[in-house]
Design a protein around this motif. Structure first.
Motif, PDB file in Angstrom:
ATOM      1  N   PHE A  21       0.801  -1.210   0.000  1.00 46.55           N
ATOM      2  CA  PHE A  21       0.000   0.000   0.000  1.00 46.55           C
ATOM      3  C   PHE A  21       0.844   1.276   0.000  1.00 46.55           C
ATOM      4  O   PHE A  21       0.611   2.161  -0.822  1.00 46.55           O
ATOM      5  N   GLY A  25       1.093   3.732  -3.380  1.00 49.14           N
ATOM      6  CA  GLY A  25       0.610   5.083  -3.076  1.00 49.14           C
ATOM      7  C   GLY A  25       1.669   6.141  -3.339  1.00 49.14           C
ATOM      8  O   GLY A  25       1.378   7.198  -3.910  1.00 49.14           O
ATOM      9  N   LEU A  28       2.072   6.555  -7.172  1.00 54.60           N
ATOM     10  CA  LEU A  28       0.950   7.300  -7.733  1.00 54.60           C
ATOM     11  C   LEU A  28       1.025   8.784  -7.403  1.00 54.60           C
ATOM     12  O   LEU A  28       0.820   9.638  -8.266  1.00 54.60           O
ATOM     13  N   VAL A  29       1.306   9.102  -6.145  1.00 50.74           N
ATOM     14  CA  VAL A  29       1.293  10.504  -5.742  1.00 50.74           C
ATOM     15  C   VAL A  29       2.420  11.292  -6.411  1.00 50.74           C
ATOM     16  O   VAL A  29       2.242  12.465  -6.747  1.00 50.74           O
ATOM     17  N   LEU A  44      -5.643  12.729  -4.205  1.00 53.55           N
ATOM     18  CA  LEU A  44      -5.327  11.325  -4.458  1.00 53.55           C
ATOM     19  C   LEU A  44      -5.035  10.600  -3.150  1.00 53.55           C
ATOM     20  O   LEU A  44      -5.536   9.494  -2.923  1.00 53.55           O
ATOM     21  N   LEU A  45      -4.260  11.206  -2.277  1.00 51.43           N
ATOM     22  CA  LEU A  45      -3.931  10.564  -1.003  1.00 51.43           C
ATOM     23  C   LEU A  45      -5.165  10.380  -0.125  1.00 51.43           C
ATOM     24  O   LEU A  45      -5.331   9.336   0.520  1.00 51.43           O
ATOM     25  N   LEU A  48      -7.121   7.569  -1.727  1.00 44.82           N
ATOM     26  CA  LEU A  48      -6.415   6.309  -1.525  1.00 44.82           C
ATOM     27  C   LEU A  48      -6.615   5.803  -0.102  1.00 44.82           C
ATOM     28  O   LEU A  48      -6.902   4.622   0.117  1.00 44.82           O
ATOM     29  N   LEU A  49      -6.510   6.688   0.853  1.00 47.44           N
ATOM     30  CA  LEU A  49      -6.693   6.293   2.248  1.00 47.44           C
ATOM     31  C   LEU A  49      -8.093   5.730   2.484  1.00 47.44           C
ATOM     32  O   LEU A  49      -8.257   4.675   3.094  1.00 47.44           O
ATOM     33  N   GLY A  51     -10.075   4.524   0.202  1.00 43.30           N
ATOM     34  CA  GLY A  51     -10.274   3.353  -0.637  1.00 43.30           C
ATOM     35  C   GLY A  51      -9.614   2.093  -0.110  1.00 43.30           C
ATOM     36  O   GLY A  51      -9.921   0.990  -0.574  1.00 43.30           O
ATOM     37  N   LEU A  52      -8.731   2.221   0.857  1.00 40.02           N
ATOM     38  CA  LEU A  52      -8.024   1.051   1.382  1.00 40.02           C
ATOM     39  C   LEU A  52      -8.858   0.222   2.357  1.00 40.02           C
ATOM     40  O   LEU A  52      -8.474  -0.894   2.700  1.00 40.02           O
ATOM     41  N   GLN A  86     -16.660  -0.780   0.735  1.00 36.27           N
ATOM     42  CA  GLN A  86     -16.621   0.252  -0.302  1.00 36.27           C
ATOM     43  C   GLN A  86     -17.922   1.032  -0.330  1.00 36.27           C
ATOM     44  O   GLN A  86     -17.922   2.256  -0.485  1.00 36.27           O
TER      45      GLN A  86
END
Length: 100
Positions: A21, A25, A28-29, A44-45, A48-49, A51-52, A86
């Motif tokens: 992860f 991450g 991507l960032v 994005l961060l 991502l957080l 979405g984990l 989700q």
């Protein structure tokens, strides 16, 4: 660095599960920051957080249920867990929540 520091406490399996992860991450960032700027990188961060939770729920359910339920039902239950996680994440988020 935090994951490395707590790896002896978590053990090899959980540490190995959590290690991808931060790696993907970070990759991507860096690309988003370079192409679209700091604001997009922060969004994005945040995404991502949030979405984990789904993959974390999937792996926890799979780990707990694959032996007692078997492969088919274990994966089905883990998939359902991920979908619920989700769905809850999406329900908590309202349009514009990730902005800023």
């Amino acid at each position: 660095m935090l994951l490395t520091a707590i790896a002896p406490v978590l053990g090899p399996y959980l540490s190995g599960l959590l290690s991808p992860f931060p790696l993907f991450g970070a990759v991507l960032v860096v690309f988003v920051h370079r192409s679209e700027g700091a604001t997009s990188a922060m969004k994005l961060l945040k995404g991502l957080l949030l979405g984990l939770f789904a993959p974390a729920g999937f792996f926890m359910a799979l780990c707990a249920l694959i032996e007692p339920l078997g492969i088919g039902l274990g994966f089905a239950a883990a998939s359902a867990t991920a979908l619920v996680a989700q769905g809850l994440t999406l329900r908590v988020l309202r349009p514009g929540t990730l902005s800023g």
